[in-house]
Design an enzyme around this catalytic site. Structure first.
Site, PDB file in Angstrom:
ATOM      1  CE  LYS A  79      31.359  40.643-121.591  1.00 15.49           C
ATOM      2  NZ  LYS A  79      30.254  40.745-120.555  1.00 15.49           N
ATOM      3  CB  CYS A  89      44.446  45.915-125.912  1.00 19.24           C
ATOM      4  SG  CYS A  89      45.400  46.565-124.591  1.00 19.24           S
ATOM      5  CE  LYS A 114      26.572  42.719-113.205  1.00 21.75           C
ATOM      6  NZ  LYS A 114      27.249  41.461-113.326  1.00 21.75           N
ATOM      7  CG  ASN A 119      45.046  42.076-125.757  1.00 17.59           C
ATOM      8  OD1 ASN A 119      45.278  42.602-124.502  1.00 17.59           O
ATOM      9  ND2 ASN A 119      43.926  41.403-126.245  1.00 17.59           N
ATOM     10  N   GLY A 120      48.220  42.444-124.063  1.00 17.40           N
ATOM     11  CA  GLY A 120      48.942  41.679-122.757  1.00 17.40           C
ATOM     12  C   GLY A 120      49.858  42.671-122.313  1.00 17.40           C
ATOM     13  CD1 TRP A 161      40.622  49.285-120.180  1.00 16.64           C
ATOM     14  CD2 TRP A 161      42.255  47.941-119.228  1.00 16.64           C
ATOM     15  NE1 TRP A 161      40.375  49.141-118.827  1.00 16.64           N
ATOM     16  CE2 TRP A 161      41.317  48.386-118.204  1.00 16.64           C
ATOM     17  CE3 TRP A 161      43.436  47.403-118.775  1.00 16.64           C
ATOM     18  CZ2 TRP A 161      41.436  48.085-116.841  1.00 16.64           C
ATOM     19  CZ3 TRP A 161      43.552  47.047-117.630  1.00 16.64           C
ATOM     20  CH2 TRP A 161      42.491  47.292-116.609  1.00 16.64           C
ATOM     21  CD  GLU A 182      26.343  39.489-110.456  1.00 17.46           C
ATOM     22  OE1 GLU A 182      27.245  39.312-109.896  1.00 17.46           O
ATOM     23  OE2 GLU A 182      26.131  39.733-111.685  1.00 17.46           O
ATOM     24  CG  HIS A 221      27.542  40.661 -85.852  1.00 13.76           C
ATOM     25  ND1 HIS A 221      27.389  40.406 -84.584  1.00 13.76           N
ATOM     26  CD2 HIS A 221      26.530  39.868 -86.252  1.00 13.76           C
ATOM     27  CE1 HIS A 221      26.719  39.270 -84.231  1.00 13.76           C
ATOM     28  NE2 HIS A 221      25.990  38.991 -85.486  1.00 13.76           N
ATOM     29  NE  ARG A 247      39.159  42.778-126.416  1.00  8.95           N
ATOM     30  CZ  ARG A 247      39.566  41.660-126.278  1.00  8.95           C
ATOM     31  NH1 ARG A 247      38.566  40.739-126.558  1.00  8.95           N
ATOM     32  NH2 ARG A 247      40.635  41.177-125.885  1.00  8.95           N
ATOM     33  CD  GLU A 263      29.702  45.364-113.547  1.00 10.63           C
ATOM     34  OE1 GLU A 263      28.969  44.328-113.513  1.00 10.63           O
ATOM     35  OE2 GLU A 263      30.921  45.356-114.239  1.00 10.63           O
TER      36      GLU A 263
END
Ligand code: F6R
Length: 607
Positions: free
Chosen positions: A602, A2, A484, A99-100, A75, A480, A503, A27, A487
């Protein structure tokens, strides 16, 4: 996560709030809302979706006019994204944004329902608004203090009381919040870019502090209402740094900023050709005595930790354990008080990483934060901080922050190897000189491989699965690269240590399956070629990423991307540009929202 913005001053609050919220879009959010004091009354407008949806809603329902207001991008955590679950939430005299996560909201809600209060949304935040209304008997500070005593969890709150229409209150615990300072106006915000257009001066609000904003300025008081003298911080970021500057997306702008970010991060810490750790407690004597290092982080920052592990173990011969912060917290980690714990975080606010830091501190070990945001919670709470000077990273997918985190890992590894005596001063100086030359090489690589990455994206954008394979540091970059791609392009991807494929996973490699094989580490090259032949024999479409001098016959690959000759050690800094550009162009080809990928945020300030 948020985003919060609040404004009081002489401007039209609606414009300032929407503008500030746009700067916080990175964010991640799924609904938005504002509350503005309009002719003495609080007018609330909120809508599911993007800020454009909120603006469209205001065109229908009326745009609030006034000079004081709070705004929010949500969010979703408790309750689906919807108009009613969006913030601000109100109860009679109280309107607030949050926010939280309030962990005990169910108990609080039960208490309030028993008292006869009625709830409209499924959110934890509405409980906060209703509880504050219940506690508010005319003394705003006292009510906020009592509210804080009742709430468990994390919060940043922006509050307006309808009987105090010319004041905004702000408090926080474990969620970021700053107060922007200007001549005749003040702001609250979750992050600096929201207010940079107006000011770069700000207060950091600490736990147990209450900021009171009114037309004559900002007063910060403790929970008993006693005034606190605050230091003013100055953000070094300018407004251009938080704008796209002619690029179509922040992500591609930020990839192109890597050379500069690397220079800014490396140069200040080189003295007489040697890397110097900017933390006095970590002198050579202490480094020489180290027997173990822990690196703790999440996501991309954790992958920079993997590069740190390879470099430190190879050069300084000190064992390094890399942990995912959300796991580290719950496995009762064995930390000796003589160990060094390195916490890596771009934002400095990631909830699990912050909790891991707090846990590590209890062990008595020295904690070093590698952070991009000065004044962030992790930077302030760690025993020492080493800042990465990437500037603001706005795209959700981390790019330049990863490169500079790796750069700090290299400088640390080099200093450690000098302190331990595993490398001579001359050897350290030679490698340091090469590190200092890398930003220019990265600049050339970005330019050179850009067309190849576009072409690869065109070939691969419609695939459903893609594998990355590599060995050693190339494997870390594969991990990585896979993150990338997943996402921002939503293509399913896996990264495998190339020798591990047979394997199990090689059963998934059939005709036409794309495999990106990273093979830049000289001692592992032949082994990699054997692994590539194994996937090629099963029909894989191979993109080989290797050194320009590598001798390889053209029947082992379908596409080839060549990297200039540098030492194995620093190759990840060049490969970072490749995996990022490849993911970026693939996302663009697929028409995805590159900078704001679905479901992601973010700054991950909830656990
Ligand atoms: C991926 C990405 C995330 C972050 C992770 C940690 O591109 O950006 O994986 O690296 O959420 O964030 P910070 O570094 O802010 O702690």
């Amino acid at each position: 996560m948020c985003g919060i913005v609040g404004y009081i001053g002489t401007k039209n609050a609606t414009d300032v709030l929407i503008d500030g919220l746009r700067k916080l879009e990175y964010r991640g959010y799924d609904s938005a809302g504002i509350a503005v004091v309009d002719s003495g009354k609080i007018a609330v407008r909120k809508a599911k979706g993007r800020l454009d949806d909120l603006e469209a809603c205001m065109q229908k329902t009326g745009v609030p006019k006034g000079n004081c207001g709070i705004g929010h991008t949500r969010w979703a955590t408790h309750g689906e994204p919807s108009d009613v679950n969006s913030h601000p939430h109100s109860c009679k005299r109280v309107t607030l944004v949050h926010n939280g996560i309030i962990e005990n909201y169910i108990q609080l809600k039960e208490e309030l329902v028993n008292d006869g209060y009625v709830f409209l949304s499924e959110t934890d935040t509405e409980t906060v608004a209703v509880m504050l209304e219940k506690l508010y008997k005319g003394d705003s500070i006292k009510a906020i203090d009592e509210l804080c005593k009742k709430m468990r969890g994390s919060y940043a709150l922006g509050i307006i009381f309808s009987d105090r229409p010319e004041e905004i209150y702000a408090i926080r615990k474990d969620s970021p919040l700053i107060v922007g300072l200007c001549e005749d106006e003040s702001f609250i915000a979750s992050d600096i870019p929201a207010v940079l257009k107006y000011t770069n001066r700000y207060y950091l609000i600490e736990e147990n502090e209450i900021a009171v904003l009114n037309k004559s300025g900002v007063c910060v008081v403790d929970r008993e209402g006693k005034k606190i003298e605050k230091s003013v911080f100055e953000a070094k970021w300018d407004i251009e740094a938080a704008e796209k500057g002619g690029y179509p997306h922040f992500m591609i702008k930020e990839i192109n900023e890597e050379p500069k970010a690397l220079k800014n991060t490396i140069s200040p810490h080189i003295e007489n050709g040697m890397p110097v750790i900017p933390v006095s407690e970590l002198g050579d004597e202490r480094l020489a005595a180290l027997n173990k290092i822990h690196i703790v982080a999440c996501g991309t920052a954790m992958h920079a930790g993997l590069i740190g592990k390879s470099a430190i173990e190879e050069l300084a011969r000190i064992p390094v354990e890399v942990s995912i912060a959300s796991e580290f917290r719950y496995v009762n980690p064995i930390i000796n008080k003589d160990d060094l714990v390195i916490i890596i975080s771009q934002s400095g606010e990631t909830a699990d990483t912050l909790a891991a830091l707090r846990l590590a501190k209890k062990s008595g070990a020295y904690t070093l934060a590698v952070v991009n945001v000065v004044g962030s919670s992790i930077a302030r709470e760690a025993d020492g901080a080493w800042f990465t000077w990437a500037g603001p990273e706005i795209a959700v997918a981390s790019t330049k922050a990863f490169s500079v985190q790796c750069a700090i890992m290299y400088m640390l590894a080099l200093r450690l190897s000098f302190a331990k005596g595993t490398l001579s001063e001359d050897e350290v100086k030679e490698k340091t000189a090469e590190l200092m030359s890398i930003p220019d090489v990265v600049e050339k690589v970005i330019e050179q491989i850009d067309p190849a990455c576009r072409e690869l994206a065109c070939q691969n954008f419609s695939t459903t699965d893609l594998f990355f394979i590599g060995r050693g540091m190339d494997y870390s970059l594969s991990v990585e690269g896979s993150l990338k791609l997943k996402e921002i392009s939503y293509i399913h991807s896996e990264a495998y240590a190339a020798g591990e494929l047979k394997h199990g996973t090689i059963s998934l490699v059939t005709d036409g399956v794309p495999v990106v094989a990273i093979a830049t580490q000289k001692p592992l090259f032949e082994k990699m070629i054997s692994n590539i032949k194994e996937v090629k024999a099963r029909g894989a479409m191979v993109t080989l990423v290797c050194r320009e001098t590598a001798e390889v016959s053209n029947d082992v690959y379908d596409n080839i991307v060549k990297m200039p000759e540098i030492s194995d050690l620093f190759m990840p800094l060049l490969l970072a540009a490749f995996i990022q550009l490849f993911a970026y162009y693939t996302s663009v080809e697929r028409g995805c929202d590159v900078d704001k990928p679905r479901n992601l945020a973010k700054s991950v300030t909830v656990e």
